[in-house]
Design a protein around this motif. Structure first.
Motif, PDB file in Angstrom:
ATOM      1  N   HIS A 809      39.281  44.583  37.447  1.00 23.34           N
ATOM      2  CA  HIS A 809      38.936  44.132  36.097  1.00 23.34           C
ATOM      3  C   HIS A 809      38.153  45.200  35.348  1.00 23.34           C
ATOM      4  N   ASP A 810      38.657  45.540  34.164  1.00 21.77           N
ATOM      5  CA  ASP A 810      37.956  46.456  33.274  1.00 21.77           C
ATOM      6  C   ASP A 810      36.969  45.643  32.445  1.00 21.77           C
ATOM      7  N   VAL A 811      35.677  45.806  32.738  1.00 22.30           N
ATOM      8  CA  VAL A 811      34.630  45.036  32.055  1.00 22.30           C
ATOM      9  C   VAL A 811      33.822  45.905  31.101  1.00 22.30           C
ATOM     10  N   GLY A 812      34.232  47.150  30.910  1.00 19.88           N
ATOM     11  CA  GLY A 812      33.485  48.056  30.050  1.00 19.88           C
ATOM     12  C   GLY A 812      32.298  48.650  30.791  1.00 19.88           C
ATOM     13  N   ARG A 813      31.317  47.822  31.047  1.00 21.74           N
ATOM     14  CA  ARG A 813      30.145  48.165  31.861  1.00 21.74           C
ATOM     15  C   ARG A 813      29.674  46.879  32.516  1.00 21.74           C
ATOM     16  N   ALA A 814      29.413  46.942  33.799  1.00 20.48           N
ATOM     17  CA  ALA A 814      28.918  45.769  34.518  1.00 20.48           C
ATOM     18  C   ALA A 814      27.400  45.724  34.355  1.00 20.48           C
ATOM     19  N   ILE A 815      26.925  44.839  33.489  1.00 19.80           N
ATOM     20  CA  ILE A 815      25.483  44.716  33.278  1.00 19.80           C
ATOM     21  C   ILE A 815      24.803  44.267  34.564  1.00 19.80           C
ATOM     22  N   ASN A 816      25.448  43.354  35.276  1.00 12.67           N
ATOM     23  CA  ASN A 816      24.934  42.871  36.561  1.00 12.67           C
ATOM     24  C   ASN A 816      26.130  42.714  37.497  1.00 12.67           C
ATOM     25  N   PRO A 817      26.404  43.689  38.358  1.00 14.18           N
ATOM     26  CA  PRO A 817      27.620  43.645  39.175  1.00 14.18           C
ATOM     27  C   PRO A 817      27.750  42.392  40.038  1.00 14.18           C
ATOM     28  N   THR A 818      26.651  41.850  40.549  1.00 15.64           N
ATOM     29  CA  THR A 818      26.739  40.634  41.357  1.00 15.64           C
ATOM     30  C   THR A 818      27.296  39.488  40.530  1.00 15.64           C
ATOM     31  N   GLN A 819      26.834  39.371  39.296  1.00 10.79           N
ATOM     32  CA  GLN A 819      27.327  38.296  38.440  1.00 10.79           C
ATOM     33  C   GLN A 819      28.760  38.545  38.001  1.00 10.79           C
ATOM     34  N   VAL A 820      29.136  39.790  37.787  1.00 10.10           N
ATOM     35  CA  VAL A 820      30.534  40.088  37.465  1.00 10.10           C
ATOM     36  C   VAL A 820      31.441  39.652  38.615  1.00 10.10           C
ATOM     37  N   GLU A 821      31.058  40.005  39.834  1.00 12.85           N
ATOM     38  CA  GLU A 821      31.853  39.582  40.998  1.00 12.85           C
ATOM     39  C   GLU A 821      31.925  38.073  41.091  1.00 12.85           C
ATOM     40  N   GLY A 822      30.804  37.406  40.842  1.00 14.05           N
ATOM     41  CA  GLY A 822      30.799  35.947  40.901  1.00 14.05           C
ATOM     42  C   GLY A 822      31.712  35.316  39.872  1.00 14.05           C
TER      43      GLY A 822
END
Length: 933
Positions: A809-822
């Motif tokens: 997933h292209d998210v631009g920038r992961a502000i909080n990678p744990t929450q992105v994964e969740g």
């Protein structure tokens, strides 16, 4: 039950290590005793039927569902609730693991998960993953996709749980534990049913048992004399402005139906009084005379019912039409060496958040003015305020919305539902009124994912370049508009998928029917559309003779190319990197299934494996219409930052990432940030928590508010923009080029809240309105993703087991990678449900027993690849991932089924009976061909 059984008894419980005597009916549910009599609201109620497991507690150390356990069964036994886990304010190892691994999102299921996990760890101090899944299988979660929960439980035996505390300027990108996490894992979080004034009356909503009917009210005075404890009965005539909707027009839904209903579950009457008395009134005693009518319950019926209109303003029962057209369709067809064409249908999908709608309303005096406060679960506090004000014919400032913690939303709590009902009752009575929907009531009366019928024709040239898409979709919007126009207009924009297609015609209709209301559900129709187009792409790849990933890579849209609406993308177009990240998994999957299927055929086994791929794209934010957010913050005299956070938290993480963005913009540690969430008296309008917009839109607003504060602080200190800030107590220090300057914040003038310096941020993404052909700039940025699914199909049973999901997933920038994964895990789980099991049928699947959602055993390992193709407009490059997480999953799984057994499932979900029938039809067709040969 006999009076003897119901007589109150003193029952002794050994509760959380203390002896407690409670006077109650012996048959009263343990969950109700814990919550209502003892105030332990950490034990949650999601179904009152033992289906969801949110109420799980330990009884003599073993997990039980408290909602189906009689209190008498617990006499002289040890009962442990979530409140009993932490000791002396210190989280135990399991709670620490949940916090560190991001195992709680919305938090409504978390207490039940923790209690079930405690049982597992008592049995198996070092459990296997299978033991964890088996032990927690009775507790449902709609947010997390379960994987973070499994990780947390497995880590207890081995892990260390020190969550990072980032220094100043380093919060963005850090795996910061949820700032609201401790409240969720201790049971302290207050959801809609957990908090209310002591003198609250209870509101019961009487609802239609018919999909379409007219009705007459009987003698309400006689009814109230028969039931003297009833304080009031309200009907349509008692509603000052009896209509509401999420848009300015049409305001087509009544608060209380007046003489006719258009759907099962529609609200008709409110009965208010003491809870026990109101709930005890049998339905047969309520004076309503029904006259059922033939229902137009499908789009096909509604579209062909000449002259039979559900709403007079909607000719042909069409709410609205969507259109995007580009190039020349006929020319595109002529240029196509290969064409794939098909029709797919999807059914209703229920949000199935574990928290039913709940809350209270009360009238209060504010400096001589009467105002009304509504405390409830919502994704959109400001819209709630505006709609309640409109219904009561009050000025907006007279309404105060205080959002509770929200036990899941996914779009289902974007519509006003319980809010106007509570408000009408409380405003009339000038007394506080509360309500909690039953599970059936919630499922019957609230919105769903739109059922769809989509026919599409996709073409490519001999080299595999896409040439043309002709797309038509009908979306069943149900009895009332809700977000139907958004779906009808968003789908054509996304119809091509993330590919460059020169010729396009995409037409949609949102159709009124006598069925459940369809609204916002994680993707606004885009998941349904991608199921069709991604299947057609597979067929085209096969006709061209290309690898399916390579075919997508060849056609993936790139910077400098135009979208379906003619928008030329210039940056943050991460489709190619997503596909490239999945190439190793794709090749390994192809090899794995080939080897497995060869061996299975040799051994005569019924299982076959397949691997499927799908891509997606998703516009971040509202489609064209204004999409602004305003956030404010302050530095207070106590030396702490304060964020007035209007970006409503629903489990996706805005309570954490907004402070991360805000703190880094100020240049101080995120540990200094306190906040208030969503309170309409205290926060400005940050817009709806929907359309994957909060990180991009409100994140920018929070960043700008922080930058505003920083500018003022540097001016106070007389320092330049590159100075470093720090705070020790109330001492503010700035350092630049070795020079330190200090200010004691306690000596500065402060506002009523202690705010010394206030900052304000505003952001509205730039868009261009679409013309008659849908040409323009509907979104400022897009999320991109691809997923690979590995599945195993039993050809004799029709069952499908997903073995692995690989998600890039292209998210631009992961502000909080744990929450992105969740978020990705949770989206995958909901996409799996869409593909394989979830189908809401009004009157038949109105509970969490008959309506199936994925459980622990359904979710496979999920490998996440976070692609960061920075968005120049985004806060520190960020975009969004909430909805993109789901879109590619179902088409990838369905393509994998086809790869495994050679059949296309065109009626979704692909339940075992449908898969088995498709396999039989394929076998019969092959047999017929052999006979004819």
């Amino acid at each position: 039950m006999s009076a003897e059984i119901q007589a109150l008894q003193t029952i002794r419980l050994h509760l959380n290590g203390k002896t407690v005597d409670v006077v109650t009916a012996p048959t009263k549910r343990l969950s109700d005793v814990l919550r209502d009599d003892l105030g332990l609201t950490g034990t949650k109620i999601g179904c009152h039927a033992g289906d969801c497991g949110a109420c799980t507690v330990l009884l003599d150390g073993e997990q039980v569902c408290a909602c189906i356990t009689a209190t008498a069964q617990c006499a002289n036994r040890a009962v442990t609730t979530v409140e009993g886990l932490a000791q002396d304010g210190q989280l135990n190892r399991l709670q620490q693991a949940f916090l560190a691994h991001g195992a709680a999102q919305c938090g409504i299921c978390t207490p039940g998960m923790l209690m079930a996990a405690t049982d597992v760890l008592q049995r198996y101090p070092d459990p296997t993953e299978q033991q964890v899944q088996d032990g927690l299988g009775g507790v449902l979660c709609r947010c997390t996709g379960y994987r973070k929960i499994v990780e947390a439980v497995l880590a207890v035996a081995h892990g260390q749980f020190n969550s990072p505390q980032p220094e100043a300027g380093q919060a963005v990108g850090a795996r910061l534990a949820r700032l609201d996490g401790k409240a969720k894992i201790t049971g302290a979080e207050k959801f809609g049913a957990d908090q209310f004034p002591k003198d609250c009356l209870w509101m019961r909503t009487v609802r239609s048992p018919h999909a379409r009917a007219t009705f007459t009210l009987g003698d309400l005075d006689t009814f109230k004399r028969r039931y003297p404890e009833v304080v009031a009965v309200f009907t349509a005539k008692d509603v000052p402005e009896n209509s509401f909707s999420v848009f300015a027009e049409p305001k087509d839904q009544p608060v209380l139906a007046d003489s006719h209903v258009r759907m099962r579950g529609e609200a008709v009457m409110l009965i208010v009084g003491p809870m026990d008395a109101v709930q005890a009134i049998p339905e047969s005693a309520i004076p309503i005379m029904w006259r059922p009518e033939a229902a137009l319950d499908t789009s096909e019926k509604a579209l062909t019912a000449t002259g039979d209109l559900l709403h007079e303003f909607a000719p042909e029962n069409v709410l609205c039409r969507g259109r995007v057209a580009k190039g020349d369709i006929e020319k595109g067809i002529r240029q196509s060496a290969f064409v794939a064409e098909d029709e797919y249908r999807t059914g209703y999908v229920e949000h199935a958040y574990i928290e039913p709608e709940a809350g209270y309303a009360e009238v209060f005096d504010d400096q001589g003015e009467q105002r009304i406060r509504v405390f409830t679960c919502t994704q959109t506090p400001v819209m709630d305020r505006d709609e309640v004000a409109r219904v009561l014919k009050l000025p907006k400032h007279a309404v105060h919305i205080v959002p509770s913690a929200i036990g899941g939303g996914f779009g289902g709590k974007l519509d006003v539902a319980i809010q106007p009902l509570l408000a009408v009752a409380a405003w009339h009575l000038k007394r506080p009124v509360r309500a909690v929907y039953t599970r059936t009531e919630s499922m019957q009366s609230t919105t769903k994912r739109h059922p769809s019928r989509i026919r599409a024709r996709y073409g490519c040239d001999a080299e595999g370049n896409l040439t043309v898409l002709d797309f038509h979709g009908d979306f069943n919007t149900g009895a009332y508009a809700s977000w139907g126009s958004t779906v009808a207009n968003r789908v054509p924009v996304h119809s091509t998928g993330p590919y460059f297609v020169p010729h396009l015609r995409a037409l949609t209709r949102a159709v009124y029917t006598n069925n459940a209301i369809s609204g916002a559900f994680r993707g606004f129709g885009v998941p349904q559309a991608h199921i069709v187009t991604e299947a057609l792409l597979d067929e085209l790849a096969e006709k061209v003779g290309m690898d399916k990933l390579a075919f997508r890579l060849k056609n993936a849209i790139r910077a400098g190319q135009a979208t379906a609406t003619g928008q030329v993308l210039t940056a943050s177009v991460g489709m190619v990197p997503c596909l490239q990240a999945l190439q190793p998994a794709w090749q390994a999957g192809l090899a794995m299934v080939a080897a497995f299927n060869e061996q299975a055929a040799t051994e005569g086994r019924a299982q076959r494996r397949g691997v499927g791929i799908a891509s997606m794209w998703y516009g971040i934010g509202n489609t064209v219409i204004a999409n602004p957010s305003t956030m404010t913050g302050a530095l207070r005299s106590n030396g702490r930052l304060f964020l007035y956070n209007g970006a409503q938290e629903i489990g996706q993480g805005t309570f954490t990432i907004m402070p991360q963005l805000f703190a880094d913009a100020v240049g101080l540690p995120v540990a200094l940030v306190d906040q208030v969430m969503g309170d309409t008296d205290l926060t400005e309008d940050a817009g709806k928590t929907s359309a994957s917009r909060q990180t991009f839109v409100s994140g920018n607003a929070a960043k700008f508010a922080g930058e505003d504060i920083r500018r003022q602080l540097l001016q106070l200190l007389g320092l330049g923009q590159h100075a470093r800030l720090r705070i020790n107590g109330t001492a503010l220090t700035g350092v630049e080029n070795g020079v330190e300057k200090h200010i004691d914040l306690a000596t500065l003038p402060a506002g009523a809240q202690g705010d010394i310096v206030s900052g304000r941020g505003y952001f509205n993404p730039p868009t261009v309105p679409l013309d008659a052909d849908g040409q323009g700039v509907p979104y400022a940025t897009y999320g991109f993703a691809a997923q690979v699914a590995e599945v195993e199909v039993d050809v004799e049973l029709g069952t499908v087991k997903v073995l692995h999901i690989h998600a890039a997933h292209d998210v631009g920038r992961a502000i909080n990678p744990t929450q992105v994964e969740g978020q990705i895990h949770g989206g995958v789980a909901q996409g799996l449900g869409l593909a394989l099991m979830e189908e809401y049928i009004s009157g038949r699947t109105d509970n969490l027993h008959d309506y199936m959602i994925p459980t622990f055993g359904d979710i496979p390992p999920i490998t996440v690849h976070i692609i960061e193709d920075a968005e120049p407009l985004g806060p520190y490059g960020a975009k969004g991932v909430g909805e993109p997480a789901l879109v590619a999953t179902a088409p990838a799984i369905l393509n994998a089924i086809h790869d495994a057994v050679g059949v296309r499932i065109r009626q979704i979900p692909a339940t075992p009976d449908r898969v088995r029938l498709a396999i039989l039809a394929q076998q019969n067709a092959a047999s017929d061909r052999n006979v004819n040969a």
